[in-house]
Design a protein around this motif. Sequence first.
Motif, PDB file in Angstrom:
ATOM      1  N   CYS A 105     -34.506  46.028 -45.066  1.00 24.92           N
ATOM      2  CA  CYS A 105     -34.628  45.488 -43.400  1.00 24.92           C
ATOM      3  C   CYS A 105     -34.633  46.667 -42.544  1.00 24.92           C
ATOM      4  N   ASP A 138     -33.120  46.815 -39.739  1.00 23.82           N
ATOM      5  CA  ASP A 138     -31.517  46.730 -39.204  1.00 23.82           C
ATOM      6  C   ASP A 138     -31.006  48.274 -39.426  1.00 23.82           C
ATOM      7  N   ALA A 151     -36.072  41.615 -42.102  1.00 23.75           N
ATOM      8  CA  ALA A 151     -35.244  40.909 -43.211  1.00 23.75           C
ATOM      9  C   ALA A 151     -35.987  41.230 -44.364  1.00 23.75           C
ATOM     10  N   HIS A 153     -29.395  42.066 -46.719  1.00 31.15           N
ATOM     11  CA  HIS A 153     -28.215  42.636 -46.277  1.00 31.15           C
ATOM     12  C   HIS A 153     -27.264  41.510 -45.740  1.00 31.15           C
ATOM     13  N   CYS A 195     -27.932  39.549 -41.253  1.00 30.77           N
ATOM     14  CA  CYS A 195     -29.308  39.935 -40.984  1.00 30.77           C
ATOM     15  C   CYS A 195     -29.873  39.040 -39.808  1.00 30.77           C
ATOM     16  N   GLY A 196     -30.287  39.748 -38.738  1.00 27.12           N
ATOM     17  CA  GLY A 196     -30.943  38.905 -37.579  1.00 27.12           C
ATOM     18  C   GLY A 196     -32.173  38.071 -37.767  1.00 27.12           C
TER      19      GLY A 196
END
Length: 217
Positions: A43, A45, A68, A105, A108-109
Amino acid sequence: MDSYKNILDGYRKFRGQYLTQENSAWRNWAKGGQSPKVMIIACSDSRVNPVIITHSGLGDLFVVNNVANLVPPYKQCGNTHHSTSAAIEFAVTQLEVEHIIVMGHSGCGGIRALMAEHDDTEPHPDDHYSFIRPWMKIVDEAAEFTPDEKATMEPDALASVCERRASLISLNNLMGFPWVHEAMIEKKLQVHAWHFDIGTGILQEYNADSEQFEELV
Ligand SMILES: [Zn+2]
């Protein structure tokens, strides 16, 4: 603006470490190109950098970061931009990587945005999600839960399941690329689904025999 200064300070430290000391590996990469044997699809992130999590160095990992950590289905189509597909093609056919890891993870947004789409009790996200929404459709079924599951499970628990399901859909899509499939049959390539828990730092790997994510030790 301190954030920009911070990364320039970091760059100076990097130069001090890699360029002012004798470093033959670095010079060899410049001459001979890269030859990583592991690809990780992670991701975007900021908390899940695979190089740091696996304690790797420059030249060790071929990394794709996207929202993602998704792998789209294999499609030959000239009208769309297949960034992740192009990276997979290069990793398998040119670099001949031995492992490809899809690493999901916690927290995750992208997964949260997908779940919000499936939540009829909340107003749907606005047009700020005009790119995220169609992108997350790749793993749409990961967010499908029964009314009973929605009623009895906490939102964090549902998200945790959704994150793992999404990685498995991506893993399945990955195996649908013809050269990935061929390399796996020839036993030159293995594919893996990981899940990284940000709070504990624990990595899990999907075990196809037990059909569970199990902690890596
Ligand atoms: Zn994420």
